[in-house]
Scaffold this motif. Structure first.
Motif, mmCIF file in Angstrom:
data_model
loop_
_atom_site.group_PDB
_atom_site.id
_atom_site.type_symbol
_atom_site.label_atom_id
_atom_site.label_comp_id
_atom_site.label_asym_id
_atom_site.label_seq_id
_atom_site.Cartn_x
_atom_site.Cartn_y
_atom_site.Cartn_z
ATOM 1 N N PHE A 120 0.727 -1.155 -0.058
ATOM 2 C CA PHE A 120 0.144 -0.016 0.045
ATOM 3 C C PHE A 120 0.915 1.136 0.116
ATOM 4 O O PHE A 120 0.456 2.427 -0.270
ATOM 5 C CB PHE A 120 -0.889 0.132 1.044
ATOM 6 C CG PHE A 120 -2.360 -0.232 0.853
ATOM 7 C CD1 PHE A 120 -3.039 1.091 0.443
ATOM 8 C CD2 PHE A 120 -2.914 -1.148 0.674
ATOM 9 C CE1 PHE A 120 -4.275 1.271 -0.075
ATOM 10 C CE2 PHE A 120 -4.369 -1.324 0.139
ATOM 11 C CZ PHE A 120 -5.031 0.036 -0.078
ATOM 12 N N PHE A 121 2.099 1.016 0.326
ATOM 13 C CA PHE A 121 2.987 2.339 0.398
ATOM 14 C C PHE A 121 2.973 3.404 -0.792
ATOM 15 O O PHE A 121 2.540 4.467 -0.626
ATOM 16 C CB PHE A 121 4.354 1.620 0.596
ATOM 17 C CG PHE A 121 4.763 1.613 2.157
ATOM 18 C CD1 PHE A 121 3.784 1.669 2.974
ATOM 19 C CD2 PHE A 121 6.202 1.707 2.447
ATOM 20 C CE1 PHE A 121 4.248 1.340 4.258
ATOM 21 C CE2 PHE A 121 6.615 1.500 3.976
ATOM 22 C CZ PHE A 121 5.479 1.328 4.714
ATOM 23 N N PRO A 122 3.239 2.882 -1.891
ATOM 24 C CA PRO A 122 3.081 3.742 -3.184
ATOM 25 C C PRO A 122 1.655 4.244 -3.345
ATOM 26 O O PRO A 122 1.608 5.588 -3.627
ATOM 27 C CB PRO A 122 3.237 2.757 -4.398
ATOM 28 C CG PRO A 122 3.933 1.642 -4.035
ATOM 29 C CD PRO A 122 3.397 1.247 -2.323
ATOM 30 N N TYR A 123 0.770 3.840 -2.863
ATOM 31 C CA TYR A 123 -0.608 4.581 -2.947
ATOM 32 C C TYR A 123 -0.873 5.776 -2.091
ATOM 33 O O TYR A 123 -1.605 6.532 -2.166
ATOM 34 C CB TYR A 123 -1.897 3.356 -2.676
ATOM 35 C CG TYR A 123 -3.149 3.835 -3.070
ATOM 36 C CD1 TYR A 123 -3.436 3.963 -4.263
ATOM 37 C CD2 TYR A 123 -3.908 4.391 -2.040
ATOM 38 C CE1 TYR A 123 -4.941 4.452 -4.426
ATOM 39 C CE2 TYR A 123 -5.132 4.979 -2.133
ATOM 40 C CZ TYR A 123 -5.634 4.878 -3.497
ATOM 41 O OH TYR A 123 -6.985 5.425 -4.016
ATOM 42 N N PHE A 124 -0.002 5.484 -1.031
ATOM 43 C CA PHE A 124 0.061 6.716 0.232
ATOM 44 C C PHE A 124 0.887 7.832 -0.583
ATOM 45 O O PHE A 124 0.603 9.064 0.018
ATOM 46 C CB PHE A 124 0.765 6.402 1.248
ATOM 47 C CG PHE A 124 -0.184 5.446 2.212
ATOM 48 C CD1 PHE A 124 -0.581 4.396 1.758
ATOM 49 C CD2 PHE A 124 -0.730 6.260 3.317
ATOM 50 C CE1 PHE A 124 -1.471 3.798 2.757
ATOM 51 C CE2 PHE A 124 -1.555 5.749 4.044
ATOM 52 C CZ PHE A 124 -1.808 4.343 4.052
ATOM 53 N N PHE A 125 1.480 7.812 -1.353
ATOM 54 C CA PHE A 125 2.238 8.915 -1.893
ATOM 55 C C PHE A 125 1.685 9.775 -2.940
ATOM 56 O O PHE A 125 0.772 9.319 -3.843
ATOM 57 C CB PHE A 125 3.855 8.668 -2.553
ATOM 58 C CG PHE A 125 4.348 7.825 -1.433
ATOM 59 C CD1 PHE A 125 4.580 8.060 -0.119
ATOM 60 C CD2 PHE A 125 5.076 6.577 -1.985
ATOM 61 C CE1 PHE A 125 5.479 7.392 0.715
ATOM 62 C CE2 PHE A 125 5.522 5.614 -1.064
ATOM 63 C CZ PHE A 125 5.927 6.265 0.303
ATOM 64 N N SER A 126 1.503 11.026 -2.852
ATOM 65 C CA SER A 126 0.818 11.983 -3.875
ATOM 66 C C SER A 126 1.781 11.781 -5.190
ATOM 67 O O SER A 126 3.007 11.427 -4.870
ATOM 68 C CB SER A 126 0.682 13.428 -3.233
ATOM 69 O OG SER A 126 2.189 13.899 -3.307
ATOM 70 N N ILE A 128 3.169 14.079 -6.637
ATOM 71 C CA ILE A 128 4.222 15.110 -6.533
ATOM 72 C C ILE A 128 5.315 14.411 -5.854
ATOM 73 O O ILE A 128 6.603 14.519 -6.246
ATOM 74 C CB ILE A 128 3.812 16.196 -6.014
ATOM 75 C CG1 ILE A 128 2.822 16.902 -6.434
ATOM 76 C CG2 ILE A 128 4.970 17.093 -5.486
ATOM 77 C CD1 ILE A 128 1.732 18.350 -5.814
ATOM 78 N N ILE A 129 5.027 13.547 -4.737
ATOM 79 C CA ILE A 129 6.142 12.956 -4.121
ATOM 80 C C ILE A 129 6.634 11.699 -5.130
ATOM 81 O O ILE A 129 7.965 11.438 -5.098
ATOM 82 C CB ILE A 129 5.608 12.345 -2.701
ATOM 83 C CG1 ILE A 129 5.427 13.631 -1.915
ATOM 84 C CG2 ILE A 129 6.510 11.497 -2.027
ATOM 85 C CD1 ILE A 129 4.980 13.348 -0.379
#
Lengths: 308, 293, 527
Positions: A120-126, A128-129
């Motif tokens: 799930f980590f990647p889903y958490f980043f906007s 932009i990040i």
């Protein structure tokens, strides 16, 4: 429909009223932010001139959309949008289903939990990040860039090579969404009644047989729904992915420009709202047609899987 | 365990561990750059672990962090208020939609889900919000538009449809009002669904740059992501916010590469910290049931 | 169920129709309001006229505020914003404005990078702001006038800004005229333009660059004069690079709309033939030189390509070996030193020409939908006549953000970094600005002299009406956006360059140029 026939109709009225009341806040928000703007669609058919104002500007019929189609970029951005989306839907859905099935095969709960969290980590980043992260790999000082040089290859400039971007964007998009979508499918698998699996086990079916004959077929309605929803958005793209990750490098436009970014940039450089509204309308209408059509196709094949 | 099942297990773990690494490494690389010395970066490029450990970037970013703090404040405020209101509003409509005996169920579903497929477009929306609703440069413009997201309503409705109808029925027979059933029975029962949607909503608010890009001009209302976006092309959004180096760092070059990454870490961190609180409800909450209206 | 959906669809269509109607109605209602505001405007007009009358009577004293109803003005402008103390400074400025013309200003100070895009949307939506900064290089003046975004200023100028109007030669105002009307309020500054070559003093000294020998001699053909210096710098500081902007003045041309739109006239061309600057040998040569420089590793293109433009912040990070761009002006090195964070010297790249583009490089425009255009004009006049107010907005609060030394020259205040937008030409006439220590004391006199003595471009006084080709211009701009950075950084191949030319052609370069030529010929004939 009416499942509780013994309740008097005044109760029904009250019940419906109270339920409507519960739905009201969201109803209003949707009304204001989704339906009211639809009233502005007429802008697409006008040549907006501010001295006349939006309402009194002359009607130009389909001139705006014609302008779009006569530009260099129309076919390019439509092609980019569609191709990217087709690849995203095909590869993304396939991998997500595979991941979901594999998750279902993991026996130890602690591993399962760890995977779910990490995926799930990647889903958490906007976006932009994500763009910053990509830059930390492929930017001028990036890890990948540095390695390529250290390994003795000729230095490679990711931000000016067009051919790598279709691959990069696909990888990044799938990387970001895989955890999320695969868990939706995984939840779908968990929702399948255990009886099927038990019956299969008694029959002595192998895991692969179970997957092929039980998991996938029973997951099909969900897969269809998710795919239909994506197809409905096939003329739209994830603005953040195409806008931030390639860092607005002009040279990459031939492979990174999609309808959404194009409309935004046209608005930015020319301020021509008639034209950008026209393109936006084209997007909506096409998306709508595509959904109706694919829903129709699905309905012909298997009536149970249709969206509506 | 039969051998037949063990080989795929190994394969599965191998694939999953590789993918897990791909999820973690980018975070590490950004973290590492933010802790590297600028001089070393310019000379040797980024690396997965800082070659020369250095806190200049953070000292720089956190020196006189008035704007940074302001951006944090706005992001947190928007995320918290927005999530609370959104979950309430969406739970309300989702519950109504989940009731098979609701008279306008089909019409209402169509009303909600039609907006997933069709919209008025950027320009009319902008005109509406800025000229008619006068929401520009208010904190509400960052909150209101995401209060009712059809996709999340769909998720919640699917979840609520799984609540056995006889529970509701028996409450009705007891004479409870619909509002009471909703608040006292449904909301507690729908906790996994609500938690999941709350997490997504919070993510959406926290990660949003679009609304601020369009509707925010005043510095005091700039959220983190928008600040981060502007820094992407122009580090001076950071430099002019401080305009100078902290004392004691006088002769160091401006840490433009590492400072950007330090900002990215500061912006991404809080959401990763929030996740564990929601995790236990997660898989259960993500059920997309029958979408049919 | 199918029927239910169909039924609800019908309902939906009805709803949408209803919505459109209600929106129209709302909008009509609004235009009704507009009428009443225009009545107000008339009333304001009268009041303001009375005011100017009284102020005339009291020999130039500020107008009494009694007769003016209080208004709020909105002013959009770009700059090196945000500044930490900007709210504080704006509040101080508002105190003065409130007292003098009974208005308060909502200062929409935007970063340079955001300004264009924000203004397009703001203008597109018909938002009733009052003042916006406009020029050929940002928030494009001709394009906006073509769209009818701005208000003609002729009458307002005569009535409410007589002093500013009189402070410039009529030829300046002519340069702003489109179809015979003034739409831009000029902020006077250096109008005779040639790019500045700015080099950090430390590098000049270390590598013995003879600035005099290159002064006025740098163009696309002579860039190699700089090569030995760049080579030497590169050897010791590989992170430093020359930042060279693409500027029509650099090519000794006057660009009709802007460098990004095909259509320019050579300064030396008496026949006033419009050419496609991108096809010119000069541009071709520049692109080739940049390509060559990049191959030699001067340009650090890899690092720069992922940024849209070079920024002085990069200079502050010690990345500039030299910079060519902006406009050379007396005292300009001071500004460069502030922006670059270390002392810079400057020389002119070429010979300065007085061009329409130079005069109109810094202007304010008043919105067509402004509810208080009179007061907006009064504000502009006030800023152009009240030195203290202007300097407050420009440099912040005295003795806090800046100080004056014994000679009356401006030096850094203790809290300079609290407010230092460094855009004096943004707010009003640059000639009112405090003279910074290190600048010649008569810097503004010198600047005026440069303006007066510069060679006027033969096109001076001509402005282009972009309306007939605004679609083509939009397309051409999009093409430019795709390629310019690659040319700038020398990462374009010969093929790419040709591809660019053919895309410009299909975007309608020829149509744009033909329209320009037509208008220029008509203008020439009318003279």
């Amino acid at each position: 429909m009416n499942k509780i026939p013994f309740i008097p109709s005044s109760r029904h009225f009250k019940k419906n009223l109270q339920l409507s009341l519960l739905a009201l806040p969201a109803f209003l928000i949707i009304f204001v932010f989704s339906y009211l703007p639809m009233g502005g669609i007429f802008i697409a058919f006008k040549n907006i001139n501010y001295s006349d104002g939006i309402l009194r500007s002359p009607w130009v019929g389909l001139e705006n959309i014609k302008f779009f189609f006569t530009s260099n970029d129309a076919w390019m951005v439509i092609r980019n949008t569609l191709l990217y989306n087709i690849v995203f839907i095909a590869v993304g859905t396939f991998l997500s289903v595979v991941f979901a099935i594999m998750l279902n095969e993991v026996i130890r709960r602690s591993w399962l939990k760890a995977y779910q969290t990490i995926f799930f980590f990647p889903y958490f980043f906007s976006w932009i990040i994500v763009a910053y992260m990509a830059y930390s790999f492929i930017g001028p000082y990036g890890i990948l860039t540095t390695w390529i040089e250290k390994l003795g290859f000729e230095s490679f400039d990711f931000y000016s090579e067009t051919w790598v971007w279709p691959i990069l964007l696909t990888l990044i998009n799938i990387w970001k969404g895989l955890g999320y979508v695969s868990i939706i499918f995984y939840a779908g698998i968990l929702g399948i009644s255990q009886e099927y699996f038990e019956a299969a086990e008694i029959d002595g079916a192998s895991r692969l047989q179970v997957i092929r004959n039980i998991t996938v077929p029973l997951l099909m309605p969900l897969i269809t729904i998710m795919t239909l929803l994506s197809i409905g958005k096939i003329f739209y793209s994830d603005f953040g992915l195409f806008f931030f990750v390639p860092r607005e490098v002009g040279q990459l436009f031939p492979v990174t420009q999609v309808i959404d970014t194009y409309v935004y940039r046209m608005l930015k450089v020319s301020g021509d709202i008639g034209m950008s509204s026209a393109v936006g309308l084209f997007q909506s209408v096409m998306g709508f047609i595509v959904v109706l059509f694919s829903n129709y196709v699905v309905k012909r094949i298997d009536d149970d899987n249709k969206l509506f | 365990m039969p051998l037949k099942r063990r080989i795929p297990q190994l394969l599965i773990h191998l694939v999953f561990i590789l993918f897990s690494l791909s999820c973690i490494i980018p975070l590490i690389s950004v973290l590492s750059v933010s802790f590297s010395s600028e001089v070393d970066i310019l000379k040797n490029g980024y690396s997965l672990f800082p070659r020369v450990f250095d806190l200049t970037a953070y000292a720089y970013v956190l020196y006189r962090p008035i704007q940074l703090l302001g951006a944090f404040k706005i992001s947190i405020l928007v995320s918290v208020i927005g999530t609370f209101l959104a979950v309430l509003a969406m739970a309300g409509i989702a519950y109504t939609l989940s009731r098979p005996d609701y008279k306008y169920k089909n019409k209402l579903s169509f009303y909600v889900f039609f907006t997933m497929l069709f919209n008025g477009g950027l320009v009319p929306t902008y005109i509406l919000i800025s000229n008619y609703l006068h929401l520009k440069n208010t904190i509400w413009v960052l909150i209101l538009p995401y209060l009712a997201v059809p996709w999340f309503i769909l998720l919640l409705r699917s979840f609520m449809q799984k609540i056995p109808f006889h529970i509701i029925e028996s409450c009705m027979i007891d004479g409870a009002s619909e509002l009471r059933i909703f608040f006292q029975i449904i909301l507690p029962l729908a906790k996994p669904g609500l938690a999941t949607v709350a997490l997504f909503t919070m993510l959406q608010y926290w990660n949003d740059w679009w609304l601020s890009l369009l509707y925010i001009e005043e510095e005091r209302l700039v959220p983190l992501q928008y600040m981060l976006y502007r820094m992407m092309n122009n580090i001076s959004f950071l430099t002019s916010s401080t305009n100078m180096m902290p004392p004691g760092l006088k002769n160091v070059e401006l840490p433009s590469e590492s400072a950007r990454m330090a900002m990215a870490i500061l912006a991404a961190g809080p959401m990763l910290a929030v996740f564990p609180f929601f995790q236990k409800y997660f898989v259960r909450g993500l059920t997309v049931g029958a979408v049919k209206g | 169920m199918q029927r239910a959906v169909r039924k609800s669809k019908l309902g939906l269509v009805c709803t949408i129709l209803l919505l459109i109607l209600s929106m129209l109605a709302a909008a009509c209602g609004n235009s009704g309001n507009n009428d009443s505001t225009s009545n107000n405007k008339a009333a304001n007009n009268g009041a303001a006229q009375n005011d100017t009358a009284t102020s005339d009577n009291s020999s130039g004293n500020a107008a009494t505020t009694d007769d003016l109803p209080e208004v709020k003005l909105t002013w959009y402008f770009p700059g090196n914003f945000p500044q930490p103390d900007q709210e504080k400074v704006f509040a101080e400025v508002n105190k003065v404005i409130k007292e003098k013309i009974n208005a308060t200003v909502d200062f929409k100070a935007l970063p340079f990078g955001d300004y264009d895009q924000k203004m397009q949307v703001v203008i597109a939506s018909g938002e009733p702001y009052d003042i916006a900064f406009t020029a050929g290089w940002i928030n494009n003046y001709t394009q906006n006038v073509a769209k009818g975004a701005f208000l003609p200023l002729d009458d307002l100028l005569a009535k409410y800004a007589p002093k500013t109007y009189a402070s410039m030669p009529a030829s300046f105002w002519d340069a702003t005229k489109i179809k015979g009307q003034i739409y831009g309020f000029i902020n006077q500054q250096i109008s005779a333009r040639t790019p500045a070559v700015s080099v950090p003093v430390a590098l000049v000294e270390k590598y013995g660059l003879d600035m005099n020998s290159i002064s006025g001699k740098i163009n696309q053909d002579t860039l190699n004069l700089l090569e030995p210096f760049i080579q030497a710098v590169k050897k010791d500081y590989p992170q430093k690079y020359p930042s060279i902007g693409i500027d029509p003045d650099f090519f000794d041309m006057e660009a009709i709309v802007g460098i990004n739109v095909p259509g320019a006239v050579e300064f030396s061309d008496d026949s006033l033939t419009v050419i496609n600057q991108f096809e010119s040998d000069k541009f071709k040569k520049f692109v080739a030189t940049m390509r060559e420089w990049n191959e030699k590793g001067y340009l650090n293109s890899k690092e720069r390509i992922s940024r849209k433009s070079d920024d002085w912040a990069e200079g502050k990070a010690g990345k500039f070996a030299l910079a060519i761009g902006g406009a050379f002006k007396p005292g300009g090195a001071n500004l460069a030193s502030t922006l670059g964070g270390e002392p810079y010297v400057e020389v002119p790249a070429g010979t300065a020409h007085l061009t329409t583009g130079g005069i109109t490089a810094t202007m304010q425009a008043i919105n067509r939908n402004s509810k208080n255009p009179e007061r907006a004009m009064m504000l502009l006049e006030l800023l152009n006549t009240d030195k203290d107010l202007y300097n407050l907005l420009n440099f912040g609060i005295k003795d806090e953000h800046y100080k004056l030394d014994a000679d009356g020259l401006m030096i850094d205040g203790d809290n300079k970094q609290g407010y230092n937008p460094s855009v004096p030409w943004m707010f009003a006439s640059n000639f009112l600005a405090n003279v910074e220590k290190g600048m010649p004391a008569d810097v503004w006199e010198q600047t005026k002299k440069v303006n007066a003595e510069a060679l006027p471009s033969k096109l001076l006084g001509f402005t282009f009406d972009a309306e007939p080709v605004k679609g083509e211009i939009a397309k051409a701009t999009a093409v430019w956006d795709e390629y310019y950075r690659a040319f700038n950084l020398g990462v374009s191949s010969e093929e790419k360059y040709n591809e660019f030319l053919s895309k410009m052609k299909s975007a309608g370069a020829d149509a744009i140029i033909a329209e320009m030529q037509k208008q220029i010929d008509a203008w020439k004939a009318s003279k």
